[in-house]
Enzyme design. Structure first.
Site, PDB file in Angstrom:
ATOM      1  N   ALA A 321       0.841  -1.205   0.000  1.00  0.00           N
ATOM      2  CA  ALA A 321       0.000   0.000   0.000  1.00  0.00           C
ATOM      3  C   ALA A 321       0.871   1.248   0.000  1.00  0.00           C
ATOM      4  O   ALA A 321       1.970   1.256  -0.556  1.00  0.00           O
ATOM      5  CB  ALA A 321      -0.978  -0.031   1.172  1.00  0.00           C
ATOM      6  N   SER A 322       0.431   2.277   0.663  1.00  0.00           N
ATOM      7  CA  SER A 322       1.093   3.576   0.518  1.00  0.00           C
ATOM      8  C   SER A 322       2.507   3.614   1.093  1.00  0.00           C
ATOM      9  O   SER A 322       3.260   4.542   0.802  1.00  0.00           O
ATOM     10  CB  SER A 322       0.256   4.657   1.186  1.00  0.00           C
ATOM     11  OG  SER A 322      -1.015   4.682   0.600  1.00  0.00           O
ATOM     12  N   THR A 323       2.882   2.628   1.910  1.00  0.00           N
ATOM     13  CA  THR A 323       4.257   2.637   2.398  1.00  0.00           C
ATOM     14  C   THR A 323       5.220   2.525   1.219  1.00  0.00           C
ATOM     15  O   THR A 323       6.371   2.927   1.298  1.00  0.00           O
ATOM     16  CB  THR A 323       4.515   1.450   3.358  1.00  0.00           C
ATOM     17  OG1 THR A 323       4.204   0.232   2.681  1.00  0.00           O
ATOM     18  CG2 THR A 323       3.649   1.547   4.602  1.00  0.00           C
ATOM     19  N   TYR A 324       4.709   1.982   0.109  1.00  0.00           N
ATOM     20  CA  TYR A 324       5.534   1.797  -1.082  1.00  0.00           C
ATOM     21  C   TYR A 324       5.866   3.130  -1.746  1.00  0.00           C
ATOM     22  O   TYR A 324       6.793   3.215  -2.550  1.00  0.00           O
ATOM     23  CB  TYR A 324       4.763   0.920  -2.072  1.00  0.00           C
ATOM     24  CG  TYR A 324       5.628   0.046  -2.950  1.00  0.00           C
ATOM     25  CD1 TYR A 324       6.391  -0.977  -2.410  1.00  0.00           C
ATOM     26  CD2 TYR A 324       5.646   0.217  -4.331  1.00  0.00           C
ATOM     27  CE1 TYR A 324       7.155  -1.800  -3.216  1.00  0.00           C
ATOM     28  CE2 TYR A 324       6.409  -0.597  -5.146  1.00  0.00           C
ATOM     29  CZ  TYR A 324       7.158  -1.616  -4.586  1.00  0.00           C
ATOM     30  OH  TYR A 324       7.912  -2.438  -5.372  1.00  0.00           O
ATOM     31  N   LYS A 325       5.090   4.160  -1.418  1.00  0.00           N
ATOM     32  CA  LYS A 325       5.321   5.460  -2.055  1.00  0.00           C
ATOM     33  C   LYS A 325       6.708   5.994  -1.728  1.00  0.00           C
ATOM     34  O   LYS A 325       7.275   6.783  -2.491  1.00  0.00           O
ATOM     35  CB  LYS A 325       4.252   6.459  -1.600  1.00  0.00           C
ATOM     36  CG  LYS A 325       2.884   6.144  -2.209  1.00  0.00           C
ATOM     37  CD  LYS A 325       1.790   7.001  -1.614  1.00  0.00           C
ATOM     38  CE  LYS A 325       0.434   6.594  -2.175  1.00  0.00           C
ATOM     39  NZ  LYS A 325      -0.678   7.144  -1.380  1.00  0.00           N
TER      40      LYS A 325
END
Lengths: 616, 367
Positions: A321-325
């Protein structure tokens, strides 16, 4: 043929054969003399020894090594188990003895009777196990009634004892009985069937160090089986003691915080790669594996929908999820497809192809630069960064960050996660990569999968300036005498191919997530120390489907909550990844867990206002 | 084609002693398997009987073909055996930590047993060609050493220390028999005496420990040391007249390891006592002397050396095995000819007997 006979005389051979004859005669003489000595001179003595089968072997079990945390707090030791045995030969009349025993222990005599009922032949000469682990009270009873209970004795065996049952169960692991194929292996030389060996966790990975070496005694016994004298002794050698890298307090705190949820929390020391905590929830009490589980207990564990036996910290594969950003940002800056200053507009959705890619904030974020995009987790911003990068460049950085492959932690069953590439998809499905899929991958919602352990290592790598350490769980191994056998050295597994300036820019964004005005993890803020992090909310089903099928209250449709972090921001001493399955929002469900872990590890006082978890 | 003189010269005495020893063996084996606890393994007895039959057939076959053919095809036999050893290394059955057996339907075969005979034949051929009264020099011994070491290394890899060591002993006995030139012998002994301490110096602690235990089983009181003590108790408790057929208690309670193979002498000595054991050992002695006498009567070098090799093989096995169970020798897995359970061992023994008979009944050809 006759030419041989000329060259060598038959008599020559005959003379040499005489020498052979003498050798044979001497050999036979030696055998006969020895036989005479054994059978005639010492015959009566040996006859007596054989009548009582007097020389016996007694095994002396070696205590297994202890397991401690990094500060020496005892996590696993051995406790005595008192086992009740009967020697049928000495216990005559056997029925009467068993009846008296059952009365003394206030137990049903049928169990015992069944065991001794059909013994005959040589089995009567061997001691038989009646009951394991009878407890100290029963031991006292048996000891005081010695004379009423001939042939009954109690043997002491060491049982593995997990001091705080369930604590770090997935990391420490448990023991189980050795199986026939393991018995064949060289590494289990000296083991016998029935021995307990490590089957999971550190108990398994460090089996060779923890297991001691069994000793034994050659003893002479009298007719009633009592030891008359000890002939020879081979001392047992204790196993080595193992100091884990985990911090007992932090581990316990992480488990407390996850209690009631399915999920995992991993804490790493960013300067060494030491695992400081590795919690997987729900947990299970390993002591039950030692004393034996009933069928119901076992079924309850196996059929639990929250999968307590799975080590979610390294077996669980989740969309990042957004941790990948963070990764998308690093790649975008390093590849110069974006600058920190460039401003993109987020109207709440992004049109690509003939599909609308939505931002989590329906109304949009408006004008967004990199710092804000990270702090407020703007999907539309990262869709565009991902699109500019393309899937394969994104995958290059993901792999460089250690994603998509095992971290190499010394535990079994580690999952590798998945870093998708165009090539991978073609091989896997036969269908070419769709550019729209890159957009999903860029915000961690595509094919990509990570484990919490990988994300903790990633957070540590970003926090420490780009050095990726192999996560390690054992700090040192010492002999029972305290001599250090093995000491862990930090092992560099790789370095991020990313410039310092770029890293600092992204670190700044992660600082904003927690400490900024509009950061998504303001709830994780601590006043004593600055935490940097990134939230994530992993969709379990597509947003449209979840909304269509329910009002979002069905537990299984709830999103997974992620939070990765490191602290203190300026010189990190701890990096954390937390996932709460179906916890919905990373900010509310996962980030308070990380915050409390930081508080515990850095020894900050309890803050009553923020001590309670954020409402999920 | 069949010469009547073969029948006239048939060695009935050798056959009688072989059958006598075989009979002793079956009695001892019956005790060992019938009383075996926890499960009686009587099927083993039946299997051994079958192997006995096979052995007699093979013996007859070995007897009928002229042994000079063995000389002519020595290299074929040798290469075939080495091939089997390589085969077993790759496809062999893995039993109890070593790879020794080739599956042959319901039975299995140990090529290492056959290798003993192959080495004897090939060495007999080489030595008979070049034997002189001066003896062999180091140069002359190069090939025999290589021919011996090749199967020995393969067998050590299995690993089977007993058989490998036995082949070395057989080869050494044969070489000493054909004489080593004095200076060469001095060099070999001198070289051996200097390298042994050097090798010892380079061995690791646990390797030294293993060798010391091998020499002195008492150093391992829970393993082989215990077995030897139990074996000594079994033999000693037989006393003068023994406990009687099927009355051995050490055997019945499984205190003896490998009671039907390597430790079968203990079973026999326990049940038949000093009287029975002496009878067995004397029978072996007469058998060995008989075999040496065949070599003595042969007038042709290959036959002499061949018989000498076979006799060395059987005598070493007798001395090592009985010496071991009585605590005189290191504990190695060497079967007792005719007595120990095991098809391959029995087969090899009967091949040996066949070769002896072969030479014996053809001695008239060279008179």
């Amino acid at each position: 043929m006759s030419k041989y006979l000329k060259s060598i005389d038959s008599d020559w051979f005959r003379r040499r054969l005489t020498a052979q004859l003498i050798c044979v005669a001497l050999g036979v003489l030696a055998l006969l003399l020895r036989l005479f000595y054994l059978q005639v001179v010492r015959g009566p003595e040996f006859r007596k020894l054989s009548l009582n089968n007097s020389i016996r072997l007694q095994a002396v079990d070696a205590p297994r090594g202890l397991i401690m945390d990094r500060h020496g707090e005892l996590l696993v030791d051995n406790r005595p188990s008192f086992d009740l045995n009967i020697s049928p030969k000495d216990a005559q009349p056997i029925k009467e003895t068993v009846r008296r025993l059952s009365m003394a222990l206030e137990a049903e005599d049928e169990d015992f009777m069944a065991k001794v009922a059909d013994l005959r032949g040589a089995a009567l000469l061997r001691p038989l196990l009646l009951k394991r682990d009878i407890g100290r009270d029963a031991l006292g009873t048996v000891e005081t009634r010695r004379y009423d209970l001939p042939g009954i004795d109690v043997s002491v065996r060491l049982l593995r004892h997990y001091v705080d049952g369930g604590m770090a169960a997935h990391l420490i692991g448990y023991l189980g009985e050795i199986n026939p194929s393991e018995l064949q292996c060289d590494i289990f030389a000296g083991c016998r069937s029935g021995d307990l060996i490590g089957k999971f966790g550190v108990e398994k990975s460090f089996e060779h160090l923890l297991r001691g070496q069994r000793g034994g005694r050659q003893v002479e016994v009298n007719a009633s089986g009592q030891v008359v004298r000890v002939l020879r002794t081979v001392p047992a050698q204790n196993g080595h003691n193992v100091f884990l890298t985990i911090d007992g307090r932090l581990q316990r705190r992480a488990e407390e915080l996850l209690a009631g949820f399915a999920g995992a929390a991993v804490a790493v020391d960013p300067t060494t790669g030491d695992i400081l905590a590795l919690a997987s929830s729900p947990t299970f009490d390993q002591n039950h594996f030692i004393t034996g589980l009933s069928r119901d207990q076992w079924n309850a564990v196996v059929n639990n929908p929250w999968r307590p036996l799975e080590n979610k910290a390294l077996q669980g594969e989740y969309p990042p999820a957004s941790t990948y950003k963070i990764l998308t940002a690093l790649a975008g800056l390093e590849e110069k497809v974006i600058t920190p200053q460039e401003v993109l507009f987020c109207p709440g959705h992004y049109r690509f192809g003939n599909r609308d890619y939505r931002c989590w904030r329906r109304g949009g974020h408006g004008q967004v630069d990199l710092n804000r995009a990270i702090a407020e987790s703007c999907d539309v911003y990262f869709y565009q960064v991902g699109q500019r990068l393309g899937i394969d460049r994104l995958a290059f950085y993901a792999k460089a960050a250690g994603l998509g492959k095992r971290t190499g932690i010394d535990l079994d069953h580690e999952s590798s996660g998945l870093v998708p590439t165009a090539d991978w998809k073609r091989r896997r499905t036969g269908i070419a990569w769709q550019e729209g899929e890159t957009l999903s991958v860029a915000i961690g919602q595509g094919f990509n999968l990570v484990t919490p352990l990988q994300m903790a290592v990633f957070a540590a790598t970003v926090g420490n300036g780009g050095v990726r350490y192999r996560p390690q769980i054992v700090a040192r191994v010492v002999t029972p005498e305290g001599e250090v056998v093995q000491e862990r050295q930090p092992q560099v597994a790789g370095r991020l191919p990313i410039g310092l300036a770029v890293l600092q820019t992204v670190q700044r964004g992660m600082w904003e997530v927690v400490n900024g005005e509009r950061g998504t993890a303001r709830i994780a803020r601590l006043k004593e120390v600055a935490i940097s992090g990134k939230t994530g909310t992993a969709q379990v089903v597509s947003r449209e489907k979840a909304e269509a099928e329910s009002s979002g209250n069905v537990h299984h449709y709830k999103d997974h909550a992620w939070f990765i972090a490191y602290a203190p921001s300026e010189a990190p001493r701890i990096a954390i990844a937390v996932i709460v399955e179906h916890g919905e929002h990373g900010s509310s469900a996962a980030s308070p867990v990380a915050r409390e872990m930081v508080r515990t590890y850095l020894g900050l006082g309890e803050d009553l206002k923020t001590a309670s978890r954020g409402a999920p | 084609m069949f010469d009547r003189r073969y029948l006239q010269n048939f060695d009935w005495g050798l056959l009688a002693f072989s059958l006598l020893l075989g009979g002793f063996g079956l009695v001892a084996l019956y005790s060992a398997v019938a009383a075996g606890v926890p499960t009686p393994q009587k099927a083993l007895f039946t299997r051994q009987l079958i192997w006995f039959g096979v052995g007699l057939v093979v013996m007859t076959a070995c007897m009928l073909i002229n042994y000079k053919l063995l000389e002519r095809y020595a290299h074929v036999i040798y290469i075939g055996c080495v091939g089997l050893l390589v085969w077993v290394m790759i496809f062999g059955k893995f039993v109890g930590g070593s790879r020794r057996w080739l599956a042959l339907g319901p039975f299995s075969l140990q090529p290492s047993e056959l290798a003993k005979v192959a080495v004897i034949i090939v060495l007999a051929r080489y030595y008979s060609k070049f034997v002189t009264e001066r003896g062999f020099t180091l140069m002359g011994l190069r090939l025999p050493v290589l021919l011996t070491l090749l199967p020995v290394v393969l067998i050590l890899r299995q690993p089977d220390l007993g058989t490998a060591g036995l082949i070395v002993l057989i080869a050494a006995s044969m070489t000493l028999f054909v004489k080593i030139e004095r200076r060469s012998l001095q060099l070999i002994i001198g070289g051996g005496l200097t390298t042994v301490p050097l090798v010892w110096f380079f061995l690791k602690g646990y390797q030294k420990q293993r060798i010391l235990t091998f020499i002195d089983p008492d150093r391992d009181p829970l393993g082989t040391g215990y077995h030897i003590i139990q074996s000594k108790i079994a033999i000693g408790s037989g006393a003068l007249t023994g406990k009687g057929f099927l009355q051995g208690t050490q055997n019945a309670l499984s205190f003896l390891p490998e009671q039907h193979t390597d430790f079968i002498f203990s079973v026999l000595a326990e049940e038949w006592g000093f009287a029975g054991s002496v009878l067995l050992i004397l029978t072996f002695m007469v058998f060995i002397i008989w075999a040496l006498n065949i070599a003595h009567g042969c007038r042709e070098p290959f036959g002499v050396i061949l018989c000498m090799g076979v006799t060395a093989m059987l005598s070493w096995q007798v001395f090592i095995n009985i010496g071991m169970v009585m605590g005189l020798m290191p504990v190695v897995g060497v079967p007792l000819p005719f007595i120990s359970y095991g098809g391959s061992s029995l087969l090899t023994t009967f091949i040996g007997v066949g070769i002896l008979m072969n030479v014996s009944m053809r001695r008239f050809m060279y008179e």
